[in-house]
Design an enzyme around this catalytic site. Structure first.
Site, PDB file in Angstrom:
ATOM      1  N   ASP A 196      -1.684  -0.445   6.010  1.00  0.00           N
ATOM      2  CA  ASP A 196      -1.906   0.297   7.260  1.00  0.00           C
ATOM      3  C   ASP A 196      -3.396   0.443   7.569  1.00  0.00           C
ATOM      4  O   ASP A 196      -3.753   1.023   8.591  1.00  0.00           O
ATOM      5  CB  ASP A 196      -1.301   1.701   7.175  1.00  0.00           C
ATOM      6  CG  ASP A 196      -2.108   2.611   6.268  1.00  0.00           C
ATOM      7  OD1 ASP A 196      -2.345   2.210   5.106  1.00  0.00           O
ATOM      8  OD2 ASP A 196      -2.523   3.691   6.712  1.00  0.00           O
ATOM      9  N   ASP A 230      -0.082   5.066   0.866  1.00  0.00           N
ATOM     10  CA  ASP A 230      -0.318   6.068   1.902  1.00  0.00           C
ATOM     11  C   ASP A 230      -0.445   5.395   3.269  1.00  0.00           C
ATOM     12  O   ASP A 230      -1.314   4.553   3.468  1.00  0.00           O
ATOM     13  CB  ASP A 230      -1.604   6.826   1.545  1.00  0.00           C
ATOM     14  CG  ASP A 230      -1.779   8.071   2.381  1.00  0.00           C
ATOM     15  OD1 ASP A 230      -0.816   8.493   3.033  1.00  0.00           O
ATOM     16  OD2 ASP A 230      -2.889   8.614   2.387  1.00  0.00           O
ATOM     17  N   ARG A 243     -11.530   8.099  -3.553  1.00  0.00           N
ATOM     18  CA  ARG A 243     -11.909   9.510  -3.419  1.00  0.00           C
ATOM     19  C   ARG A 243     -13.429   9.686  -3.339  1.00  0.00           C
ATOM     20  O   ARG A 243     -13.945  10.363  -2.443  1.00  0.00           O
ATOM     21  CB  ARG A 243     -11.338  10.296  -4.608  1.00  0.00           C
ATOM     22  CG  ARG A 243     -11.346  11.797  -4.396  1.00  0.00           C
ATOM     23  CD  ARG A 243     -10.744  12.487  -5.625  1.00  0.00           C
ATOM     24  NE  ARG A 243      -9.464  11.915  -6.000  1.00  0.00           N
ATOM     25  CZ  ARG A 243      -8.906  12.063  -7.198  1.00  0.00           C
ATOM     26  NH1 ARG A 243      -9.505  12.777  -8.124  1.00  0.00           N
ATOM     27  NH2 ARG A 243      -7.739  11.491  -7.470  1.00  0.00           N
ATOM     28  N   SER A 254      -5.066   5.125  -4.572  1.00  0.00           N
ATOM     29  CA  SER A 254      -4.930   6.515  -5.024  1.00  0.00           C
ATOM     30  C   SER A 254      -4.716   6.661  -6.523  1.00  0.00           C
ATOM     31  O   SER A 254      -3.935   5.936  -7.128  1.00  0.00           O
ATOM     32  CB  SER A 254      -3.755   7.178  -4.297  1.00  0.00           C
ATOM     33  OG  SER A 254      -3.587   8.495  -4.778  1.00  0.00           O
ATOM     34  N   ASN A 268      -3.426   9.347  -7.474  1.00  0.00           N
ATOM     35  CA  ASN A 268      -2.228  10.202  -7.466  1.00  0.00           C
ATOM     36  C   ASN A 268      -0.964   9.401  -7.158  1.00  0.00           C
ATOM     37  O   ASN A 268       0.094   9.991  -6.937  1.00  0.00           O
ATOM     38  CB  ASN A 268      -2.388  11.304  -6.419  1.00  0.00           C
ATOM     39  CG  ASN A 268      -3.490  12.285  -6.779  1.00  0.00           C
ATOM     40  OD1 ASN A 268      -3.426  12.934  -7.811  1.00  0.00           O
ATOM     41  ND2 ASN A 268      -4.525  12.372  -5.950  1.00  0.00           N
ATOM     42  N   GLY A 301      -7.372   4.222   2.794  1.00  0.00           N
ATOM     43  CA  GLY A 301      -7.505   3.174   1.784  1.00  0.00           C
ATOM     44  C   GLY A 301      -8.787   3.242   0.974  1.00  0.00           C
ATOM     45  O   GLY A 301      -9.002   2.439   0.066  1.00  0.00           O
ATOM     46  N   ASP A 361       0.873  -1.161   0.000  1.00  0.00           N
ATOM     47  CA  ASP A 361       0.000   0.000   0.000  1.00  0.00           C
ATOM     48  C   ASP A 361       0.923   1.227   0.000  1.00  0.00           C
ATOM     49  O   ASP A 361       2.105   1.121   0.352  1.00  0.00           O
ATOM     50  CB  ASP A 361      -0.851  -0.055   1.279  1.00  0.00           C
ATOM     51  CG  ASP A 361      -1.679   1.189   1.463  1.00  0.00           C
ATOM     52  OD1 ASP A 361      -2.384   1.565   0.520  1.00  0.00           O
ATOM     53  OD2 ASP A 361      -1.611   1.801   2.552  1.00  0.00           O
TER      54      ASP A 361
HETATM   55  P1  B16 Z   1      -6.811   9.842  -4.337  1.00  0.00           P
HETATM   56  P2  B16 Z   1      -3.658   4.128  -0.234  1.00  0.00           P
HETATM   57  C1  B16 Z   1      -5.583   5.950  -0.428  1.00  0.00           C
HETATM   58  O1  B16 Z   1      -4.254   5.585  -0.622  1.00  0.00           O
HETATM   59  C2  B16 Z   1      -5.704   6.842   0.806  1.00  0.00           C
HETATM   60  O2  B16 Z   1      -5.390   6.086   1.988  1.00  0.00           O
HETATM   61  C3  B16 Z   1      -7.116   7.342   0.929  1.00  0.00           C
HETATM   62  O3  B16 Z   1      -7.224   8.204   2.038  1.00  0.00           O
HETATM   63  C4  B16 Z   1      -7.508   8.086  -0.363  1.00  0.00           C
HETATM   64  O4  B16 Z   1      -8.847   8.530  -0.298  1.00  0.00           O
HETATM   65  C5  B16 Z   1      -7.331   7.127  -1.540  1.00  0.00           C
HETATM   66  O5  B16 Z   1      -5.990   6.689  -1.589  1.00  0.00           O
HETATM   67  C6  B16 Z   1      -7.671   7.793  -2.867  1.00  0.00           C
HETATM   68  O6  B16 Z   1      -6.724   8.797  -3.116  1.00  0.00           O
HETATM   69  O7  B16 Z   1      -7.833  10.867  -4.014  1.00  0.00           O
HETATM   70  O8  B16 Z   1      -5.389  10.379  -4.385  1.00  0.00           O
HETATM   71  O9  B16 Z   1      -7.144   9.047  -5.585  1.00  0.00           O
HETATM   72  O10 B16 Z   1      -3.620   4.076   1.267  1.00  0.00           O
HETATM   73  O11 B16 Z   1      -4.564   3.066  -0.853  1.00  0.00           O
HETATM   74  O12 B16 Z   1      -2.283   4.170  -0.855  1.00  0.00           O
HETATM   75 MG    MG Z   2      -2.923   3.168   3.227  1.00  0.00          MG
END
Ligand code: B16
Ligand code: MG
Length: 213
Positions: free
Chosen positions: A171, A11, A49, A117, A119, A46, A9
């Site tokens: 996490d 974030d 959006r 994400s 991003n 996780g 993962d």
């Molecule tokens: P984005 P991960 C997740 O990343 C974040 O934990 C979560 O808070 C967020 O809403 C999700 O990505 C989408 O992110 O808006 O950048 O597309 O923990 O799966 O790496």
């Molecule tokens: Mg995460």
């Protein structure tokens, strides 16, 4: 079957951008007059959006919002989040994480990213870690977010590995659930340790080197 690959993962495991998510969502929620706090933010780990937006809007009491307006709100949040992400640098990844990823590769394991994400690639570029991953599965190649296993199943496919050959490092409880649903072994770090569902619990990132011998 023995472990051949690790799916990380992003974030909360490799980088820590939850405060940026919080600030960006808070700005949007305040403008909408919708209550939002750190506790609600913790439920967004996780989660995609658009699903995050739905969780935040549980506390919204204003005029009903159509899909177009919701998309506008998510875009507004993402623009604020991207401006905050522009401030991160390679110094935001610890030497421990960098060194452990290099050692895992040295030991012959495949390495993939499994992040919700959209991003993710931008973040990896900002911190100079793109080359540490053999494959990337992220929010741009999935239709269902964690706890659905899709992001990890795709990561295993991209690596050419069976699910049982992969260890998922997460996490978030939703991410551990996703790894289990995908038929993979799981290692919990940070918050996810509390759910007590993972096969392994990491006190610190480099503990992985004791599992991946
Ligand atoms: P984005 P991960 C997740 O990343 C974040 O934990 C979560 O808070 C967020 O809403 C999700 O990505 C989408 O992110 O808006 O950048 O597309 O923990 O799966 O790496
Ligand atoms: Mg995460």
């Amino acid at each position: 079957m023995s472990l051949k690959a690790v799916i990380f993962d992003l974030d909360g495991v490799i980088v820590f951008t939850d405060q940026f998510h919080y600030q960006a969502w808070k700005q949007m929620a305040d403008r909408m007059g919708s209550y939002f706090d750190e506790e609600i933010n913790n439920r967004l780990r996780g989660v995609s959006r658009m699903d995050s937006l739905e969780i935040i809007l549980e506390r919204y009491e204003g005029e009903p919002l159509d899909d177009e307006k919701k998309m506008e709100l998510a875009t507004e949040k993402n623009e604020a989040y991207r401006s905050l992400l522009a401030t991160i640098t390679p110094a935001d990844v610890s030497d421990e994480v960098r060194g452990t990823l290099a050692e895992i590769r040295q030991r012959g394991y495949g390495i993939a990213l499994g992040s919700s994400s959209k991003n993710a690639k931008f973040i990896l570029e900002r911190v100079g870690l793109t080359g540490a991953f053999d494959q990337i599965s992220d929010g741009t190649n999935i239709t269902r977010s964690k706890p659905d296993p899709e992001v990890f199943v795709k990561a295993a496919q991209f690596l050419g590995r069976e699910p049982q050959e992969c260890l998922v490092v997460e996490d978030a409880e939703a991410g551990i659930d996703a790894g289990i649903a995908g038929g993979m072994l799981t290692a919990a770090i940070g918050d996810a340790v509390n759910c007590k569902k993972a096969d392994y619990e990491l006190g610190t990132f480099s503990d992985l080197l004791q599992i991946l011998v």
